[in-house]
Motif scaffolding. Structure first.
Motif, PDB file in Angstrom:
ATOM      1  N   ALA A 291       1.172  43.223  12.654  1.00 13.63           N
ATOM      2  CA  ALA A 291       1.771  42.072  11.970  1.00 13.63           C
ATOM      3  C   ALA A 291       2.647  42.539  10.801  1.00 13.63           C
ATOM      4  N   ARG A 292       2.160  43.501  10.032  1.00 12.19           N
ATOM      5  CA  ARG A 292       2.965  44.015   8.909  1.00 12.19           C
ATOM      6  C   ARG A 292       4.264  44.638   9.406  1.00 12.19           C
ATOM      7  N   SER A 293       4.218  45.255  10.577  1.00  5.45           N
ATOM      8  CA  SER A 293       5.416  45.935  11.106  1.00  5.45           C
ATOM      9  C   SER A 293       6.516  44.960  11.518  1.00  5.45           C
ATOM     10  N   ILE A 294       6.164  43.706  11.752  1.00  9.89           N
ATOM     11  CA  ILE A 294       7.174  42.726  12.163  1.00  9.89           C
ATOM     12  C   ILE A 294       7.353  41.606  11.129  1.00  9.89           C
ATOM     13  N   ALA A 295       6.824  41.804   9.934  1.00 11.96           N
ATOM     14  CA  ALA A 295       6.833  40.749   8.914  1.00 11.96           C
ATOM     15  C   ALA A 295       8.072  40.803   8.024  1.00 11.96           C
ATOM     16  N   THR A 296       9.225  40.967   8.650  1.00 11.84           N
ATOM     17  CA  THR A 296      10.513  40.813   7.966  1.00 11.84           C
ATOM     18  C   THR A 296      11.442  40.103   8.938  1.00 11.84           C
TER      19      THR A 296
ATOM     20  N   HIS B 158      -4.129  35.824   7.780  1.00  9.02           N
ATOM     21  CA  HIS B 158      -4.214  36.767   6.662  1.00  9.02           C
ATOM     22  C   HIS B 158      -2.859  36.803   5.976  1.00  9.02           C
ATOM     23  N   ASP B 159      -2.867  36.647   4.656  1.00  7.45           N
ATOM     24  CA  ASP B 159      -1.625  36.675   3.899  1.00  7.45           C
ATOM     25  C   ASP B 159      -1.020  38.074   3.957  1.00  7.45           C
ATOM     26  N   LEU B 160       0.266  38.139   4.217  1.00  4.82           N
ATOM     27  CA  LEU B 160       0.980  39.415   4.181  1.00  4.82           C
ATOM     28  C   LEU B 160       1.800  39.418   2.894  1.00  4.82           C
ATOM     29  N   GLU B 161       3.065  39.077   2.962  1.00  5.88           N
ATOM     30  CA  GLU B 161       3.877  38.886   1.758  1.00  5.88           C
ATOM     31  C   GLU B 161       5.168  38.194   2.141  1.00  5.88           C
ATOM     32  N   ASN B 162       5.864  37.690   1.153  1.00  6.37           N
ATOM     33  CA  ASN B 162       7.152  37.016   1.351  1.00  6.37           C
ATOM     34  C   ASN B 162       7.087  35.854   2.340  1.00  6.37           C
TER      35      ASN B 162
END
Length: 184
Positions: free
Chosen positions: A122-127, A24-28
């Motif tokens: 996943a969003r919480s670790i996507a940096t 699933h695409d998140l961002e960046n």
């Protein structure tokens, strides 16, 4: 079982990028990575779900830098960091399918689990800042974590740290790390 779960994940908005593989695409440049490990016993099939992130820039960077005897090609199907979903929702550690299971309903439960628990994780670790401590925790296990850690530091713009890390790690794990450390 897996293909029915994949179909349910696609219905929930995940993208099938190759047969029986979704994300699933998140961002960046980050993607929510999905791992459906299947096991079989005498009377049932079990799906053990894993979730994580795949950082396209980080994976392309380290696989592009790796040289020598341990070459790796970029693969969208490899997680940068992943966790067993049972760590995030202990009541749903394994999904069991047997003759009595409503295959469609249970596959939708798998998909909803990814939507309600997997995607937020996943969003919480996507940096890169969020990934850095997770990679640092795993670096001694090898398995491309040292390469990912160095790449993460590069992407964070921490050049002095990456040079110090690569030099130190290569000194301690020369045979493993020499193909990656050479450009530094």
């Amino acid at each position: 079982m897996r293909s029915t779960c994949i179909a349910a994940l696609k219905e929930a908005g995940f993208t099938e990028y190759r047969r029986n593989a979704v994300d699933h695409d998140l961002e960046n440049g980050f993607r929510c990575w999905v791992g459906l490990n299947c096991g079989q016993s005498r009377n049932s099939v079990q799906i053990t779900p894993f979730v994580g992130v795949h950082s396209v820039p980080m994976e392309r960077l380290w696989t592009g830098l790796k040289a020598g005897k341990c070459l790796k090609k970029y693969s969208r199907g490899v997680a940068t960091v992943a966790r067993h979903m049972g760590e995030l929702q202990p009541d749903e550690a394994v999904f069991r399918f047997d003759q009595r299971t409503d295959l469609i309903a249970e596959s939708r439960r798998v998909a909803m689990s990814y939507c309600s628990v997997g995607l937020p994780f996943a969003r919480s670790i996507a940096t890169y800042s969020a990934l850095l401590p997770l990679l640092q925790q795993r670096v001694e296990t090898l398995g491309a974590y040292p390469e990912r850690l160095a790449s993460c530091l590069i992407l964070l713009g921490r050049q002095e740290e990456v040079l110090a890390f690569v030099h130190d790690f290569a000194a301690r794990h020369h045979d493993y790390f020499e193909g990656f450390a050479a450009p530094f």
